[in-house]
Design an enzyme around this catalytic site. Structure first.
Site, PDB file in Angstrom:
ATOM      1  N   ASP A   1       0.718  -1.140   0.307  1.00  0.00           N
ATOM      2  CA  ASP A   1       0.020   0.033  -0.119  1.00  0.00           C
ATOM      3  C   ASP A   1       1.592   1.312  -0.060  1.00  0.00           C
ATOM      4  O   ASP A   1       2.130   1.264  -0.109  1.00  0.00           O
ATOM      5  CB  ASP A   1      -1.064   0.229   1.541  1.00  0.00           C
ATOM      6  CG  ASP A   1      -0.475  -0.195   2.670  1.00  0.00           C
ATOM      7  OD1 ASP A   1       0.928  -0.009   2.992  1.00  0.00           O
ATOM      8  OD2 ASP A   1      -0.355  -1.472   3.093  1.00  0.00           O
TER       9      ASP A   1
ATOM     10  N   HIS B   1      -7.484  -5.841   9.809  1.00  0.00           N
ATOM     11  CA  HIS B   1      -6.858  -5.224   8.886  1.00  0.00           C
ATOM     12  C   HIS B   1      -5.293  -5.626   8.269  1.00  0.00           C
ATOM     13  O   HIS B   1      -4.784  -5.623   8.706  1.00  0.00           O
ATOM     14  CB  HIS B   1      -7.027  -3.629   8.952  1.00  0.00           C
ATOM     15  CG  HIS B   1      -6.141  -2.684   8.929  1.00  0.00           C
ATOM     16  ND1 HIS B   1      -6.177  -1.917  10.738  1.00  0.00           N
ATOM     17  CD2 HIS B   1      -4.712  -2.494   8.236  1.00  0.00           C
ATOM     18  CE1 HIS B   1      -5.328  -1.350  10.471  1.00  0.00           C
ATOM     19  NE2 HIS B   1      -4.768  -1.864   9.522  1.00  0.00           N
TER      20      HIS B   1
END
Length: 270
Positions: free
Chosen positions: A72, A143
């Site tokens: 990410d 997450h």
């Protein structure tokens, strides 16, 4: 799913680094057939990166024929920003090993068209077939990457709005000011992650205990992204003792017995 319960965060870093090295060396990568490695950022993998650098300098592993894909990147901060994941990866790992620049892949959080950028990233991964080993961390809320609670378990690389909990947790890197933390990020999807041949998640600290309990003892649930590992044919969680505190005693005992030889071998080499 495998669980490797170790004593402390230092052991998690060392064990995971040696596991990565064993996978790369067994693969015997070449220029035409590189090993594809998925990588995270954050505080948890720092011990792993430190050990990987040490193993590289000791001549135990080369990254010359390794291709990396990071999970990410924040949207809206420059690559040279001290808290960008480009900066993090180069400072803490990539600049200290022999990986060619062209083998490093990170999302561009400043792309003029983020949808095109996300599709480019997906296509680049697919051009190599699949990621052989994807290492990741896990948030307090379960997450993985920036796939926040309620993310689709079939999602692909995309832009995500970060939760207040995630931004608050990450504010420690931004002078403890949540207003400095970007509100959006580009992230590989859960489906992207699940396409990997193998997934290894690192978890350290009591604050990760609820997520580990959800991953191992809970049901598959999009509110706990990490629970997707139950559906993967080759997933492994490497954690320290505090991260197991929400698990049933018999669950921890079961995995200690199951992985006794591996844990014992590691302990003998410390």
């Amino acid at each position: 799913m495998r669980l490797i319960p170790l004593a402390n965060a230092s052991d998690v870093g060392k064990w995971s680094a040696h596991y990565i090295v064993s996978k790369i060396n067994a693969f015997n990568p070449t220029a035409e057939h590189p090993f594809i490695l998925g990588l995270p950022t954050g505080s948890t993998p720092l011990a792993t990166y430190k050990e990987l650098i040490a193993l590289h300098k000791a001549g135990k592993v080369s990254f010359k024929y390794v291709v990396t894909f990071n999970m990410d990147e924040y949207v809206g901060i420059t690559e040279n920003h001290p808290q960008s994941y480009h900066h993090f990866m180069h400072q803490n790992f990539l600049d200290h090993i022999d990986i060619p620049k062209e083998n490093i892949n990170l999302l561009n959080g400043n792309a003029s068209d983020v949808e095109t950028e996300c599709q480019r990233y997906e296509d680049k991964i697919k051009s190599y077939g699949q990621i052989h080993l994807f290492m990741g961390g896990v948030g307090n809320d379960g997450h993985i990457a920036f796939n926040e609670p309620a993310s689709s378990l079939t999602s692909r690389t995309r832009i995500k709005t970060l939760t207040v909990e995630t931004r608050t947790a990450n504010s420690r890197f931004f002078d403890n000011d949540i207003n400095q933390v970007p509100k959006y990020a580009l992230t590989v999807g859960v489906g992207t992650l699940m396409d990997a041949e193998e997934i290894m998640i690192l978890a350290t600290g009591l604050n990760k205990a609820q997520a580990i309990q959800a991953a191992i003892e809970g049901n598959v649930n999009h509110m706990w992204t990490i629970s997707c590992l139950q559906m993967h044919p080759k997933s492994i969680i490497v954690c320290d003792e505090p991260a197991t505190m929400e698990l049933k005693v018999k669950t921890v005992k079961y995995f200690h017995q199951l992985e006794a030889d591996i844990i014992g071998e590691f302990a003998s080499k410390k």
